[in-house]
Design an enzyme around this catalytic site. Structure first.
Site, PDB file in Angstrom:
ATOM      1  N   ILE A   1      -5.731  -2.163  -6.220  1.00 30.73           N
ATOM      2  CA  ILE A   1      -6.890  -1.817  -5.243  1.00 30.73           C
ATOM      3  C   ILE A   1      -6.502  -0.768  -4.270  1.00 30.73           C
ATOM      4  CG2 ILE A   1      -8.595  -2.631  -3.604  1.00 30.73           C
ATOM      5  CD1 ILE A   1      -8.806  -5.311  -5.268  1.00 30.73           C
ATOM      6  N   PRO A   2      -6.384   0.429  -4.273  1.00 26.35           N
ATOM      7  CA  PRO A   2      -5.921   1.394  -3.779  1.00 26.35           C
ATOM      8  C   PRO A   2      -6.254   1.681  -2.203  1.00 26.35           C
ATOM      9  CG  PRO A   2      -7.512   2.443  -4.804  1.00 26.35           C
ATOM     10  CD  PRO A   2      -7.752   0.932  -5.017  1.00 26.35           C
ATOM     11  N   CYS A   3      -5.815   0.665  -1.464  1.00 31.44           N
ATOM     12  CA  CYS A   3      -5.877   0.766  -0.138  1.00 31.44           C
ATOM     13  C   CYS A   3      -5.244   1.869   0.729  1.00 31.44           C
ATOM     14  CB  CYS A   3      -5.887  -0.540   0.748  1.00 31.44           C
ATOM     15  SG  CYS A   3      -4.011  -1.306   0.285  1.00 31.44           S
ATOM     16  N   HIS A   4      -4.185   2.382  -0.182  1.00 31.87           N
ATOM     17  CA  HIS A   4      -3.433   3.397   0.256  1.00 31.87           C
ATOM     18  C   HIS A   4      -4.345   4.642   0.274  1.00 31.87           C
ATOM     19  CE1 HIS A   4      -2.859   3.193  -4.093  1.00 31.87           C
ATOM     20  NE2 HIS A   4      -2.702   4.631  -4.190  1.00 31.87           N
ATOM     21  N   ARG A   5      -5.392   4.880  -0.256  1.00 30.91           N
ATOM     22  CA  ARG A   5      -6.288   5.993  -0.033  1.00 30.91           C
ATOM     23  C   ARG A   5      -7.239   6.090   0.858  1.00 30.91           C
ATOM     24  NH1 ARG A   5      -7.306   5.309  -6.595  1.00 30.91           N
ATOM     25  NH2 ARG A   5      -5.230   5.423  -7.466  1.00 30.91           N
TER      26      ARG A   5
END
Lengths: 171, 255
Positions: free
Chosen positions: B158-162
């Protein structure tokens, strides 16, 4: 349903050894024992989720699980004879330290295989009475048989295990 | 007769095999399985159950992962050999294909909404925290969005880095600190330098002259435009005043 999950987790932890041992004594090998034990607990889980809370609370867990396990074994494919003891592949017991030598394990497996060769009605009775150490009343309840029948079957099973196959003679 | 009975009693002393209780609980859907997977990010511990992937962490050891999982997620955990099918899905997911399902039970509805929305951000793009807040219908809850993302139990997947700060600072990252966040974004093809240069000048949106549409700077609608055809805007009002409308894909403003 959070409550049911807690009850079930405790049920598994409290009774896993007992039900696995029952499976081993009834099927004669560790692989089938684990299958029987898993099946027993999963059936118990399905039942628990369907029972009303007071029924879950008043459940006599030990007797109930034994009854389920006996039925699981009875319902397995008929005519499957106990397999030869597997010497490899099965996992170590929980808590079996280095002191548990291979000999003891082999002896247990051999004994389990011998018990598994008994006719089903003798095997069920003697395993519940002398392996699981239930009272005659509890065995009768788990098997759905009269106490007298259970006593007779236990007696015959012990005779056969002792190697005395010559009818109901002395003793 | 007596020795037979003693022998039988020993049969009753047999213990269930190691991990038996956990396997039963896993089959009843009450325990998760986990394994360590080799990925482009290095070894990652991943836990899953019937509903999907439930947690991921670049832990130092299995013990550290188990301790964190039991405390944070609160279910039992069973270590297994990494199944090939799961490994293939994980690899695809990290390459940008969406093949994994996630189990977000146990999180608040707000956190679930934040994470579901985060899943919509395509690989190679970033969005500000405020965008998530607006998209899930809580435009004022920007800080709460930050907290929900900081506690993301399934980073990388779940790309919270985006999700980055609107002032262009990449910001902190629960999955390994700000450096890890920069590295992953670079790996995904985000031009961090360009993004940060724009942000430092206070430019938040880019417009393409031919289409009169404005986007977030990483939106793929601008990917074919030549650099001289871009115009940049400080805010929505400026873009609209110049006759530009918001992009319908990256939705930099309500259309």
């Amino acid at each position: 349903m959070e409550g049911t999950e807690r009850v079930f987790e405790r049920l598994v932890r409290d009774h896993q050894d007992r039900i696995y041992a029952l499976g081993l004594a009834l099927t004669g090998n560790r692989h089938d024992a684990e299958e029987v034990a898993q099946d027993t607990f999963l059936r118990a889980y399905r039942a628990l989720t369907a029972y009303p809370p007071d029924r879950v609370r008043d459940l006599k867990q030990k007797a109930w699980l034994h009854r389920i396990a006996v039925n699981v074994v009875r319902n397995r494919v008929r005519g499957v004879r106990p397999r030869l003891v597997e010497l490899n592949g099965s996992e170590p017991d929980r808590g079996s330290g280095p002191e548990e030598d291979v000999m003891r394990r082999a002896e247990i497996d051999e004994l389990a295989a011998r018990v598994a060769c008994l006719p089903a009605r003798y095997r069920e009775a003697v395993v519940l009475r002398h392996v699981q150490e239930l009272s005659y009343a509890e065995v009768a309840d788990a098997l759905g048989q009269p106490v007298g029948t259970v006593k007779a079957n236990v007696h015959r099973a012990l005779k056969m295990l002792r190697g005395d196959n010559h009818g109901d003679g002395d003793d | 007769m007596a020795t037979v009975m003693i022998d039988l009693k020993r049969l009753g002393d047999v213990k269930a095999p190691a991990g038996f209780a956990e396997r039963v609980l896993a089959q009843a859907g009450m325990a998760d399985s986990y394994a360590v997977f080799e990925t482009v990010l290095g070894p990652v511990y991943v836990a899953w159950n019937r509903l999907g992937v439930s947690a991921a962490m670049r832990s130092k050891s299995a013990a550290e992962f188990e301790e964190w999982f039991r405390k944070d997620v609160g279910r039992e955990l069973l270590r297994v050999e990494a199944p090939a099918a799961v490994a293939a899905k994980i690899e695809d997911q990290l390459r940008g294909k969406r093949r994994l399902q996630f189990d977000l039970r146990g999180l608040t509805p707000f956190s679930q909404a934040v994470l579901q929305k985060t899943l919509e951000i395509p690989r190679g793009q970033v969005r500000p925290y405020g965008w998530i807040a607006r998209e899930i219908g809580h435009p004022a809850a920007v800080r709460a969005v930050g907290t929900a993302l900081a506690n993301n139990p399934i980073p990388y997947f779940i790309p919270c880095h985006r999700v980055v700060r609107s002032d262009g600072v990449i910001g902190n990252y629960g999955g390994g600190g700000p450096e890890a966040k920069r590295n992953i974004l670079t790996l995904e093809g985000v031009q961090l330098k360009r993004l940060e240069t724009l942000a430092r000048s206070g430019l938040r949106y880019e417009g393409v002259k031919s289409t009169k549409i404005f986007c977030f700077p990483t939106c793929y609608h601008g990917r074919h435009a030549r650099e001289e055809n871009f115009v940049f805007f400080h805010d929505e009002a400026e873009a609209r005043a110049a006759g530009y409308r918001p992009c319908k894909d990256c939705r930099p403003a309500v259309a």
